[in-house]
Design an enzyme around this catalytic site. Structure first.
Site, PDB file in Angstrom:
ATOM      1  N   ASP A 185       0.864  -1.169   0.000  1.00  0.00           N
ATOM      2  CA  ASP A 185       0.000   0.000   0.000  1.00  0.00           C
ATOM      3  C   ASP A 185       0.906   1.226   0.000  1.00  0.00           C
ATOM      4  OD1 ASP A 185      -2.343   1.639   0.475  1.00  0.00           O
ATOM      5  OD2 ASP A 185      -1.649   1.797   2.551  1.00  0.00           O
ATOM      6  N   ASP A 187      -0.299   5.020   0.918  1.00  0.00           N
ATOM      7  CA  ASP A 187      -0.579   6.015   1.942  1.00  0.00           C
ATOM      8  C   ASP A 187      -0.435   5.434   3.348  1.00  0.00           C
ATOM      9  OD1 ASP A 187      -2.234   8.522   0.462  1.00  0.00           O
ATOM     10  OD2 ASP A 187      -2.168   6.625  -0.608  1.00  0.00           O
TER      11      ASP A 187
END
Length: 393
Positions: A185, A187
């Protein structure tokens, strides 16, 4: 000036296999020690204990052994460092000089202790029961170590007991398999910010968007709904600010080190984000990652429209991207590792051989195979079974 630092990392350690070989007499007679799937059916766990170097050096073995001594059903076996392991060298450029800003070291220097937990009786265990047992052991041992270490360091100031120790209780198969694909991922995982929140701050609606983001990451509202709500609030933002936001983004501690190490170890690295490709491509380029999957940011006449382009990269889409990438590369799902922090990362973490939560929300930590809290992103490497870095400068 950037500070280039050289690291050595074991490429092909045999330490875990040697530890398994040493306990052959404790396992069922017909156990094939080279059959990782067969070993997965046994309640043999890898125990990895990680402490940041800010924690004073004590004999952590004594603390772990004292807990095991109270468990009549378990043996503890130390995994020795592999003196014959081959090493790969990598150079990580730290863009923030450590001499002037010590807290921005490219990774959190840590102490890593590795063990096997072996049952006294040679018994099989259903996978679901084994997973439950791992979580129980993890909770008990982590709580015990945090308490014991807090007592030992009570004369020192500790901001948060959660920052004292990470315990990873994993099936031994995770340590013996050769993983080839790592999906991250972006963020709050590869970077410290939530990009959509940075966009919202620029538009003066930061608090509204951050509240929606936090609720989505906690799994309280549907990701697609939250995504559409947030993007709608961004309507009218000029593209002139996008580069400015890129310059404000900061890589997570250990991100450069982790990606460089995984690349040197032969991993294919993928950024899978529910954010926007404009920023995801920028971050992937900074880290030298192999590919990027994210949402397109809809722009007309130099402004963000606030419209959502389908399909949205939500949790289900993230999992589908991971699976399709593995199939395209001819990689088995048993060779895949996924790392994230939010509820929308759980589907891809769930289909991977190893799902790792990074400074994650409680719901994610509870369901992940391992949770990294006391180090930077390089804690991913420790959860994969690698020892602490050998540092040369």
């Amino acid at each position: 000036m950037p500070n280039n630092t050289s690291y050595s990392l074991p490429k092909d350690s045999k330490a875990w296999q040697q530890a398994v070989d040493s306990i052959a007499s404790l396992l069922p007679n017909d156990t094939n020690l080279q059959d990782f799937d067969a070993l997965q059916s046994l309640p043999v766990f890898a125990l990895i204990v990680v402490l940041p170097n800010k924690v004073s050096t004590l004999d952590i073995h004594e603390y772990v052994q004292s807990w095991v001594d109270e468990q009549p059903n378990w043996h503890l076996v130390t995994v020795a460092e592999d003196a014959d392991a081959s090493f790969v060298d990598l150079v990580v450029s730290d863009t923030e000089p450590t001499a002037e800003n010590a807290q921005r070291l490219p990774f959190t220097q840590s102490q890593v202790f590795r063990y096997l937990l072996v049952p006294v009786t040679d018994t099989l265990m259903h996978p679901a029961k084994k997973t439950a047992a791992a979580h129980i052991i993890d909770d008990q041992l982590t709580t015990r170590l945090r308490h014991d270490l807090a007592e030992a360091y009570k004369s020192e100031t500790q901001a948060n007991n959660d920052e004292v120790v990470d315990c990873h209780i994993l099936s031994i198969g995770h340590m013996l398999r050769t993983h080839k694909l790592a999906c991250f991922d972006m963020d709050s995982t590869l970077i410290e910010q939530e990009v959509i929140v940075e966009l919202a701050k620029t538009a003066g609606i930061g608090e509204k968007v951050e509240a929606i983001t936090e609720a989505a990451m906690r799994g309280e509202i549907d990701f697609d709904e939250s995504f559409a709500q947030r993007v709608a609030l961004l309507a009218g933002i000029s593209t002139d600010v996008l580069d400015e936001i890129c310059e404000r983004l900061t890589l997570s501690m250990g991100a450069r080190t982790t990606i460089s190490a995984l690349k040197a170890l032969g991993y294919h690295t993928v950024l899978v984000s529910g954010g926007f490709t404009y920023f995801a491509r920028y971050i992937a380029e900074q880290l030298g990652m192999d590919e990027v999957h994210a949402n397109a940011l809809d722009i007309e006449e130099g402004e963000v429209t606030g419209q959502v382009q389908l399909p949205i990269v939500n949790g289900a889409k993230k999992a589908a991207i991971v699976q399709h990438t593995a199939e395209r590369l001819g990689i088995e799902m048993s060779q895949v590792v996924c790392i994230g922090d939010g509820a929308n990362d759980l589907p891809m973490m769930g289909i991977a051989d190893l799902g790792i939560a990074y400074h994650a929300k409680p719901i994610v930590q509870a369901r992940a195979d391992a949770a990294v809290n006391v180090t930077g992103l390089e804690g991913t490497l420790y959860a994969l079974g690698y020892p602490a870095f050998a540092l040369t400068k």
